[in-house]
Scaffold this motif. Structure first.
Motif, PDB file in Angstrom:
ATOM      1  N   SER A  44      10.051   1.838  -4.649  1.00  0.00           N
ATOM      2  CA  SER A  44      10.143   0.798  -3.622  1.00  0.00           C
ATOM      3  C   SER A  44       8.975  -0.172  -3.739  1.00  0.00           C
ATOM      4  O   SER A  44       9.140  -1.399  -3.636  1.00  0.00           O
ATOM      5  N   LEU A  45       7.781   0.354  -3.985  1.00  0.00           N
ATOM      6  CA  LEU A  45       6.593  -0.481  -4.140  1.00  0.00           C
ATOM      7  C   LEU A  45       6.773  -1.472  -5.290  1.00  0.00           C
ATOM      8  O   LEU A  45       6.458  -2.665  -5.172  1.00  0.00           O
ATOM      9  N   ILE A  46       7.278  -0.988  -6.412  1.00  0.00           N
ATOM     10  CA  ILE A  46       7.495  -1.856  -7.568  1.00  0.00           C
ATOM     11  C   ILE A  46       8.487  -2.968  -7.239  1.00  0.00           C
ATOM     12  O   ILE A  46       8.307  -4.121  -7.646  1.00  0.00           O
ATOM     13  N   ILE A  53      -7.142   7.747  -4.432  1.00  0.00           N
ATOM     14  CA  ILE A  53      -7.983   7.188  -5.493  1.00  0.00           C
ATOM     15  C   ILE A  53      -8.345   5.739  -5.181  1.00  0.00           C
ATOM     16  O   ILE A  53      -9.483   5.304  -5.400  1.00  0.00           O
ATOM     17  N   LEU A  54      -7.392   4.975  -4.657  1.00  0.00           N
ATOM     18  CA  LEU A  54      -7.665   3.586  -4.300  1.00  0.00           C
ATOM     19  C   LEU A  54      -8.745   3.510  -3.222  1.00  0.00           C
ATOM     20  O   LEU A  54      -9.650   2.659  -3.288  1.00  0.00           O
ATOM     21  N   GLU A  55      -8.683   4.391  -2.245  1.00  0.00           N
ATOM     22  CA  GLU A  55      -9.687   4.371  -1.186  1.00  0.00           C
ATOM     23  C   GLU A  55     -11.076   4.709  -1.730  1.00  0.00           C
ATOM     24  O   GLU A  55     -12.076   4.148  -1.270  1.00  0.00           O
ATOM     25  N   ARG A  56     -11.131   5.580  -2.733  1.00  0.00           N
ATOM     26  CA  ARG A  56     -12.428   5.874  -3.354  1.00  0.00           C
ATOM     27  C   ARG A  56     -12.955   4.641  -4.104  1.00  0.00           C
ATOM     28  O   ARG A  56     -14.158   4.366  -4.101  1.00  0.00           O
ATOM     29  N   MET A  99       0.830  -1.205   0.000  1.00  0.00           N
ATOM     30  CA  MET A  99       0.000   0.000   0.000  1.00  0.00           C
ATOM     31  C   MET A  99       0.864   1.254   0.000  1.00  0.00           C
ATOM     32  O   MET A  99       1.900   1.304   0.672  1.00  0.00           O
ATOM     33  N   ARG A 100       0.461   2.243  -0.784  1.00  0.00           N
ATOM     34  CA  ARG A 100       1.084   3.568  -0.683  1.00  0.00           C
ATOM     35  C   ARG A 100       0.635   4.224   0.609  1.00  0.00           C
ATOM     36  O   ARG A 100      -0.469   3.978   1.112  1.00  0.00           O
ATOM     37  N   ASN A 101       1.457   5.110   1.167  1.00  0.00           N
ATOM     38  CA  ASN A 101       1.098   5.803   2.393  1.00  0.00           C
ATOM     39  C   ASN A 101      -0.093   6.731   2.185  1.00  0.00           C
ATOM     40  O   ASN A 101      -0.403   7.137   1.065  1.00  0.00           O
ATOM     41  N   SER A 102      -0.748   7.089   3.277  1.00  0.00           N
ATOM     42  CA  SER A 102      -2.059   7.743   3.215  1.00  0.00           C
ATOM     43  C   SER A 102      -2.038   9.116   2.564  1.00  0.00           C
ATOM     44  O   SER A 102      -3.070   9.585   2.087  1.00  0.00           O
ATOM     45  N   ILE A 157       0.501  -5.800   3.886  1.00  0.00           N
ATOM     46  CA  ILE A 157       1.698  -6.277   4.588  1.00  0.00           C
ATOM     47  C   ILE A 157       2.797  -5.216   4.665  1.00  0.00           C
ATOM     48  O   ILE A 157       3.768  -5.379   5.387  1.00  0.00           O
ATOM     49  N   ALA A 158       2.646  -4.119   3.889  1.00  0.00           N
ATOM     50  CA  ALA A 158       3.663  -3.058   3.928  1.00  0.00           C
ATOM     51  C   ALA A 158       3.084  -1.761   3.371  1.00  0.00           C
ATOM     52  O   ALA A 158       2.239  -1.786   2.474  1.00  0.00           O
ATOM     53  N   TYR A 159       3.550  -0.647   3.926  1.00  0.00           N
ATOM     54  CA  TYR A 159       3.246   0.693   3.418  1.00  0.00           C
ATOM     55  C   TYR A 159       4.563   1.312   2.950  1.00  0.00           C
ATOM     56  O   TYR A 159       5.614   1.099   3.559  1.00  0.00           O
TER      57      TYR A 159
END
Length: 294
Positions: free
Chosen positions: A227-229, A201-204, A191-194, A219-221
């Motif tokens: 880094s996410l990739i 957009i994901l939360e919407r 997950m990207r940080n808040s 499991i991770a932010y």
């Protein structure tokens, strides 16, 4: 009135710190302090109240800041007129950018702009979309590039590029695409940080599909799309990310990219600037040409 002292003064105002201003303009903190003290002595007014660790403008300081911006802009205009060409324009542009535009848009924009104005110097600060907006509002940067809008009467947004979000997985994961949003619940999720535009957009999307964020197996932010990739490529989890960030890796078969069923919300990356901040000539030119630089 010394124009260089005024320039140093504006940097202290924008950073609310003598040490950060010194770092920005490559001077020692003692030199910055000397310039401010000399300016206060010359004008016979106090420009800052030292409150804790912050330097807060006095009413005299607020008035001088408005005049200083106008005088420094007038100086730039005079030099441009006398030198007779935009190639001679020089100065620093400070840009805050959220993760994706910071990595995948800003380098190209800087290159194309410097092709026209080779004496332009850039200082790039990469952070979340929310932090980018905060820096634009407090004047510590000239403008920002980000993937979500935070409304304020002080801000002007220019749409630069339209894109969408996609699901990415490692090459070890096999999903029959396009993917239903409910399918992702069974996989570990990065997950990207808040404060990121992608997260907003994901939360919407989750809310639209009546899915609680707690239902995701997060499991991770991370703050960084890069880094996410890497997390995804190492098969630690799957994620939803900007198509711009994912496309190059998918084309090189380093990960898999899927469209998400029913997720037709497109987003823009925006250039945002503060309407109350006086821009330098270089800053105005960058804003005017931003669409052509993308």
């Amino acid at each position: 009135m010394d124009l260089h002292q005024l320039y140093v003064f504006t940097k202290v105002v924008e950073h609310k710190s003598f040490s950060k201003a010194a770092e920005d303009i490559f001077l020692s903190q003692s030199t910055v302090s000397s310039h401010i003290h000399a300016l206060e002595k010359n004008l016979n007014v106090q420009l800052f109240d030292r409150v804790g660790r912050e330097n807060i403008l006095t009413p005299h300081g607020e008035r001088l800041y408005q005049w200083a911006q106008k005088l420094l802009l007038l100086k730039d205009q005079a030099l441009l007129d006398l030198k007779g060409g935009q190639q001679e324009l020089r100065g620093m542009l400070r840009i805050a950018a959220s993760s994706v535009p910071g990595q995948f848009m800003i380098p190209k924009m800087v290159k194309l702009f410097r092709d026209q104005y080779p004496n332009a110097l850039f200082r790039i600060n990469q952070s979340s979309s929310k932090n980018t907006v905060d820096k634009v509002l407090n004047g510590s940067v000239d403008f920002g590039v980000l993937g979500d809008k935070y409304e304020s009467d002080k801000l002007k947004y220019i749409p630069l590029l339209k894109e969408k979000l996609v699901l990415i997985t490692s090459n070890q994961v096999n999903i029959a695409g396009p993917v239903d949003i409910h399918d992702i619940l069974q996989y570990p999720f990065i997950m990207r940080n808040s404060d990121s535009g992608t997260n907003a957009i994901l939360e919407r999307l989750l809310k639209k599909n009546k899915i609680s964020k707690d239902q995701l197996n997060i499991i991770a932010y991370t703050d960084s799309s890069q880094s996410l990739i890497q997390f995804v490529m190492q098969d630690i989890g799957i994620s939803i990310i900007s198509e711009i960030a994912a496309k190059e890796y998918a084309l090189q078969n380093q990960l898999k990219m899927y469209e998400i069923n029913g997720f037709d919300e497109e987003r823009y990356f925006y250039l945002v600037y503060n309407l109350q901040k006086t821009q330098s000539i270089l800053g105005k030119l960058f804003i005017e040409q931003a669409l052509d630089l993308v």
